[in-house]
Design a protein around this motif. Structure first.
Motif, PDB file in Angstrom:
ATOM      1  N   ASP A  10       0.819   3.764   1.970  1.00 23.84           N
ATOM      2  CA  ASP A  10       1.256   4.191   3.293  1.00 23.84           C
ATOM      3  C   ASP A  10       1.923   3.054   4.071  1.00 23.84           C
ATOM      4  OD1 ASP A  10      -1.018   2.678   3.525  1.00 23.84           O
ATOM      5  OD2 ASP A  10      -2.099   4.072   4.827  1.00 23.84           O
ATOM      6  N   TYR A  11       2.445   2.084   3.345  1.00 21.16           N
ATOM      7  CA  TYR A  11       3.082   0.932   3.988  1.00 21.16           C
ATOM      8  C   TYR A  11       4.276   1.367   4.836  1.00 21.16           C
ATOM      9  CZ  TYR A  11       5.816  -3.359   4.492  1.00 21.16           C
ATOM     10  OH  TYR A  11       6.530  -4.420   4.997  1.00 21.16           O
ATOM     11  N   PRO A  29       0.831  -1.211   0.000  1.00 23.31           N
ATOM     12  CA  PRO A  29       0.000   0.000   0.000  1.00 23.31           C
ATOM     13  C   PRO A  29       0.864   1.260   0.000  1.00 23.31           C
ATOM     14  CG  PRO A  29      -0.796  -1.595   1.602  1.00 23.31           C
ATOM     15  CD  PRO A  29       0.546  -2.091   1.138  1.00 23.31           C
ATOM     16  N   ARG A  57       0.871  -4.156   6.012  1.00 26.59           N
ATOM     17  CA  ARG A  57       0.025  -5.010   5.174  1.00 26.59           C
ATOM     18  C   ARG A  57       0.650  -5.124   3.786  1.00 26.59           C
ATOM     19  NH1 ARG A  57      -6.164  -3.788   5.302  1.00 26.59           N
ATOM     20  NH2 ARG A  57      -5.977  -5.278   7.024  1.00 26.59           N
ATOM     21  N   MET A  69      -8.956  -6.079   1.409  1.00 26.13           N
ATOM     22  CA  MET A  69      -8.651  -6.038   2.840  1.00 26.13           C
ATOM     23  C   MET A  69      -9.666  -6.811   3.672  1.00 26.13           C
ATOM     24  SD  MET A  69     -10.549  -3.511   1.642  1.00 26.13           S
ATOM     25  CE  MET A  69      -9.181  -2.587   0.937  1.00 26.13           C
ATOM     26  N   THR A 107      -4.402   2.472   0.051  1.00 25.37           N
ATOM     27  CA  THR A 107      -3.714   2.568   1.338  1.00 25.37           C
ATOM     28  C   THR A 107      -3.949   1.285   2.134  1.00 25.37           C
ATOM     29  OG1 THR A 107      -5.646   3.584   2.368  1.00 25.37           O
ATOM     30  CG2 THR A 107      -4.030   5.069   1.351  1.00 25.37           C
ATOM     31  N   TYR A 108      -3.479   1.308   3.373  1.00 25.38           N
ATOM     32  CA  TYR A 108      -3.693   0.161   4.252  1.00 25.38           C
ATOM     33  C   TYR A 108      -5.188  -0.108   4.424  1.00 25.38           C
ATOM     34  CZ  TYR A 108      -3.692  -2.662   8.542  1.00 25.38           C
ATOM     35  OH  TYR A 108      -3.898  -3.654   9.461  1.00 25.38           O
ATOM     36  N   ASP A 126      -1.100  -9.537   7.026  1.00 30.34           N
ATOM     37  CA  ASP A 126      -1.256  -8.474   8.018  1.00 30.34           C
ATOM     38  C   ASP A 126      -0.352  -8.815   9.201  1.00 30.34           C
ATOM     39  OD1 ASP A 126      -3.155  -7.346   6.396  1.00 30.34           O
ATOM     40  OD2 ASP A 126      -4.864  -8.092   7.527  1.00 30.34           O
ATOM     41  N   MET A 147       0.727  -0.851  10.156  1.00 34.74           N
ATOM     42  CA  MET A 147       0.693  -0.475   8.744  1.00 34.74           C
ATOM     43  C   MET A 147       1.411  -1.502   7.882  1.00 34.74           C
ATOM     44  SD  MET A 147      -1.035   2.263   9.015  1.00 34.74           S
ATOM     45  CE  MET A 147      -0.918   2.934   7.374  1.00 34.74           C
ATOM     46  N   ARG A 153      -2.927 -12.114   1.305  1.00 35.31           N
ATOM     47  CA  ARG A 153      -2.707 -10.862   2.020  1.00 35.31           C
ATOM     48  C   ARG A 153      -2.044 -11.201   3.335  1.00 35.31           C
ATOM     49  NH1 ARG A 153      -7.466  -9.527   3.587  1.00 35.31           N
ATOM     50  NH2 ARG A 153      -7.154  -9.619   5.831  1.00 35.31           N
TER      51      ARG A 153
END
Length: 975
Positions: A273-274, A271, A283, A354, A325-326, A301, A281, A299
């Motif tokens: 904003d990783y 993402p 992910r 997500m 984003t996340y 997390d 954050m 995915r």
């Protein structure tokens, strides 16, 4: 008869006089040019069509316009500075710097389109790295000397320097190396990780976060890891975050992920904003293609892995692309395998990646092309810089097994329809822009919208898999750039195109002559719908009567009519034309329909006078009257002059050598000669001025009369339009070689083999600035009140229920759709918990990429089961680019379904503790689905799917099955 003719002449004369008073406007883009010229149709110029093209890797700059593409199989490297419309081959610059082709991978620095890195060859394998700081004009060798194949490449955002990271594969003993690039060069440093590297990514905030995400495989499985990189020392700590135990990419237990000897390829997306150092954050999205272990899309997390899509032998994932984003975003996935017959490669899309553990996937309705003959597409997908557009490249690399990497990239297939494609609707429909591995044997037909703003051509592929194409040009300089909007296998090599007679109607129709394959697109070729006429198409015509679009097909001697205002046609019963055999059909906007016969058809017998060779209808095709016998035999081109009110005047000509042009009025006893200067006609066009495409021994000739309503000599005057044409050009395409738009723009195809460079088989155009025909004038620009008028909500409807997931009470997909009388640039949408909009749940600015705007809400945190919500939308940037705040639409509403298992037909939970001796107790079976349910978790089946729960109860009830079905409707493309 005499009264009728004089009445026609008087009416025509009045109309002609009024037309002559019309101010003549210069032809758009051709002011003062009264000559034929060729149109820049798709060709090898600027690499729109490239015979032997395989796109192995693509990279895009954050400027949204600069692209690089590597063709490994054919040792080419391309750059595009106009978002993929045209390309320049720059591989020679690499060679001059000492590099060895081919290029295996390409990467570009975020924010700097001039700084790129390329993986080059050594000994026929990917083992070199060259860098360019000027967009590929000059290159420098980074002197990568490791004797291992480079499998991954990434460039960091600038932090004073650029870090270039590569990963290698070597039987599970690969490594990560980083080159700290500066103005004076740099050196490669090993980073101390052991494993075959599948993908490397730097976060966008690398300067502050200094983390590196990596996907790699070893002998025990595939793992995701995050390394903390020391920017000064150029070293990486791979154990700090996961304490030396990185998560395995598996959901079925340890050791179930692909091992290093099973992996073929992998991909990794972060993402925007990783942050590797902030667990909240951390992910990431992963794809794996392998010959064993659990492959597909995942995915991660933190340390928890969720599988979003399960790969199968027929659904292997080649690449993924994430934008967002996340908290919210959208994910694309391209497959490895393609359809060798239709030359299409599946692409999948989800707007809720997500959501765990299952997502809603949608497959492309019009997928990108590739894989013809070979069955390999290897789709490489990426998002545009703003997420509004997606791009992909396809190739026929034979990545059939782990042993095929990397040598499989060196193989390709000729005319496999590999291409650089783009989508403006989240991967639902794809058009090919360039680098298309196809062939144009000849141009089959041309159609132009009445306002001349869009040109369509059909081309026939006479080589390779033989897939044909429909192309569209609608740029500001029409004809300078083209999209391929359809690729199809046609059996007759005879495609014909038609547009409506309504000024700004964007509908386009396609038929494969001699078959019942008839299709319509109402949005300029983006989406196509079969019209299912149930008849073999000889010719067809489209017109608009009182703003209602009608389609007429000629099938032999019969005509069938349909209202095609919507994509679903309403067909009437067929009507006989009283012709023995038909050739052309013309439908006018005043309910007059004319059919020209074919007296050359060897399958039928004709009388000595030629038979009834033209028929007409004055009631919209409900009944037909045959004219007196045509003067000559041949294939007849006929049309009606519908300017003269209720008087029916028909102009006709045949393709036989002795044919003149002729006219007949109403119930006249016979045809009258119009005295055209040439003979043997292959097409007629008229909107005031009458044109006839004829032939001579050297050049084609288009005969023109500005006053066809004079009907015959001496009143009628003719001249011939041939200036600019080249010897050998032949305007002889059937069933109609001549097209007209805007009343003054002529279009004709040279009916020879297509060769752009040799100027044969080209599309020609002529702007008749002298024609007194009232030229098409676009409607006046809409007022501000119209531009910012309130939109109209379309869906969901007030009685629609938004589904929920039973397992965790999460809300299913919410897609808001609306319509507006203009194609606005941007809308503001708001959703509230109350009608007064005092409690706003979410709001967004939507910039639609198509005529049907919509917004799929990704973040559904504020929505609760069982509650009703209200929404409105307004225009904030109009179709002309002006920004303002428009009027809100009327308030629409939708309701979230309640989470009541009993209401959905699901039995309440069993309170008794499970019998550990019966492992099947309370174990749900995978849901049954008419699509492919292998990627949907039974524990989280949405209430809008079809599934089966089976409980095997222990003790006295052993063997008793309680089976419950909950059934409702699912979108057909949802998996």
């Amino acid at each position: 008869m005499y009264y009728l003719l004089n009445k026609c002449r008087v009416t025509a004369a009045l109309m002609l006089g009024m037309a002559l008073l019309t101010t003549l406007m210069p032809c758009p883009g051709q002011a003062g040019r009264m000559l034929w010229s060729t149109v820049d149709t798709p060709s090898g110029l600027f690499n729109t069509i490239v015979n032997q093209s395989e796109i192995s890797s693509i990279a895009m700059s954050t400027d949204g316009r600069t692209f690089y593409a590597a063709d490994t199989a054919n040792s080419r490297l391309y750059i595009s500075s106009d978002a993929g419309i045209s390309w320049l081959e720059i591989g020679r610059y690499l060679v001059s710097a000492g590099a060895v082709l081919p290029v295996w991978n390409i990467s570009i620095s975020p924010g700097n389109p001039q700084f790129i890195a390329a993986i080059t060859s050594a000994g026929g394998l990917p083992r070199g790295v060259f860098v360019s700081q000027d967009g590929g004009q000059s290159w420098a060798d980074t002197n990568f000397t490791v004797a291992a194949n480079i499998s991954a490449l990434a460039i960091s955002p600038a932090y004073g320097y650029f870090d270039i990271a590569v990963g290698t594969r070597s039987a599970g003993a690969g490594e990560v190396y980083i080159y700290r690039a500066s103005g004076s060069g740099g050196t490669w440093t090993a980073q101390g990780l052991t494993g075959d590297v599948l993908a490397i990514r730097f976060p966008l905030n690398y300067r502050a976060d200094s983390s590196i995400a990596i996907l790699y495989a070893i002998g025990s499985g595939t793992y995701f890891n995050i390394g903390l990189h020391d920017l000064n020392a150029n070293t990486t700590n791979w154990t700090a975050l996961y304490n030396g135990s990185p998560p395995e990419v598996a959901t079925s237990g340890a050791g179930t992920s692909p091992r290093s000897n099973q992996v073929i390829t992998g991909d990794l997306e972060l993402p925007a904003d990783y942050s590797g150092q902030a667990p909240s954050m951390g992910r990431a999205y992963i794809s794996l293609d392998s010959a064993g272990g659990n492959a597909g899309i995942f995915r991660i997390d933190g340390t928890v892995i969720y599988q979003l899509l399960v790969a199968t032998a027929n659904k292997r994932i080649s690449s993924i692309a994430y934008f967002g984003t996340y908290a919210s975003g959208k994910l694309l996935a391209g497959e490895v395998s393609g359809d060798p017959v239709r030359a299409s490669v599946p692409v999948w899309y989800t707007d809720a990646p997500m959501v765990c553990p299952a997502t809603c996937w949608y497959t492309a309705e019009k997928p990108p092309t590739g894989g013809a003959t070979s069955g390999y597409g290897n789709t490489q997908v990426i998002w545009g810089s703003d997420g509004g557009r997606a791009y992909c490249g396809t190739s026929s690399a034979r990545l059939s097994s782990p042993a095929a990497w990397p040598s499989g990239y060196l193989t390709g297939a000729a005319l496999d329809e590999s291409a650089f494609s783009t989508s403006g609707d989240n991967g639902r429909t794809w058009n090919q822009l360039s680098l298309i591995d196809t062939q144009i044997g000849f141009l089959s037909d041309v159609a132009v919208t009445e306002d001349s703003t869009a040109i369509y051509i059909a081309s026939i592929n006479t080589g390779g898999a033989g897939l044909d194409s429909v192309w569209r040009s609608g740029s500001q300089i029409t004809g300078k750039s083209w999209d391929r909007v359809l690729c199809l296998p046609s059996t007759t090599n005879d495609l014909i195109l038609r547009t409506s007679t309504y000024g700004n109607d964007q509908a386009i129709f396609l038929a494969s002559r001699g078959t019942d394959d008839l299709r319509q697109s109402q949005d300029g070729g983006q989406n196509w719908k079969a019209q299912l006429p149930g008849k073999i198409v000889t010719d067809f015509s489209v017109t608009s009567v009182n703003n209602t679009r009608y389609l007429y097909i000629l099938s032999g001697s019969y005509i069938r009519k349909a209202n095609v205002t919507s994509l679903i046609p309403q067909w009437s019963q067929q009507v006989t034309t009283n012709l023995t055999s038909g050739h052309t059909i013309f439908a006018a906007p005043n309910n007059v329909v004319v059919a020209g016969g074919d007296t050359s058809d060897s399958r039928v017998a004709y009388s000595i006078d030629g038979g009834n060779s033209v028929a007409y209808s004055i009631d919209g095709g409900n009944s037909f009257t045959a004219t007196p016998a045509f003067p000559v035999q041949g294939r007849i081109h006929a049309l009606a002059d519908y300017r003269l009110g209720r008087d029916v005047i028909i102009y006709a000509a045949a393709d036989s050598p002795g044919s003149d042009t002729y006219w007949i009025a109403g119930t006249s006893p016979g045809w009258d000669v119009m005295g055209a200067p040439t003979a043997q006609f292959w097409g007629l066009a008229q909107m005031g001025t009458l044109y006839g495409a004829s032939t001579t021994t050297v050049l084609p000739a288009v005969d023109r009369t500005l006053s066809p309503e004079s009907l015959g000599p001496p009143g009628i005057e003719w001249d011939t339009l041939s200036t600019g044409l080249t010897p050998g050009t032949a305007f002889t395409r059937e069933p109609s070689s001549l097209k007209l738009s805007a009343g003054i723009n002529l279009w004709a195809i040279d009916n020879r083999a297509y060769n752009y460079e040799a100027n044969t088989g080209r599309l020609w155009t002529f702007c008749d600035c002298l024609s007194p025909t009232p030229q098409y004038k676009p409607p006046p620009p809409p007022t501000k009140e119209v531009l910012f008028a309130p939109p109209v909500a379309v869906s969901p409807r007030p009685d629609d229920l938004i589904p929920i997931f039973i397992a965790d009470n999460s809300v299913g997909e919410i897609t808001l759709q609306w319509k507006h009388n203009t194609t606005a640039v941007a809308y503001e949408v708001r959703v509230a918990a109350d009608k007064g909009f005092t409690n706003i749940i979410t709001e967004n600015v939507v910039k639609p990429q198509r005529r049907a705007p919509s917004w799929t809400i990704a973040d559904k945190k504020g929505f609760e089961p069982g509650k009703t919500y209200y929404w409105q939308v307004r225009v904030i940037q109009a179709a002309n680019g002006e920004k303002d705040t428009g009027q809100w639409s009327g308030t629409a509403q939708f309701t979230i379904a309640e989470n009541k298992p009993e209401a959905a037909g699901i039995p309440p939970a069993i309170d008794a503790a499970p019998d550990n001796k019966s492992p099947e107790h309370a174990k749900p079976v995978a849901p049954i689905s008419p699509w492919t349910a292998d990627n949907i978790s039974a524990a989280k089946a949405p209430v809008t799917d079809i599934y089966l729960w089976v409980y095997v109860v222990s003790g006295l009830l052993t063997g008793i099955l309680i089976t419950v079905l909950a059934i409702s409707i699912v979108t057909k493309n949802r998996q």
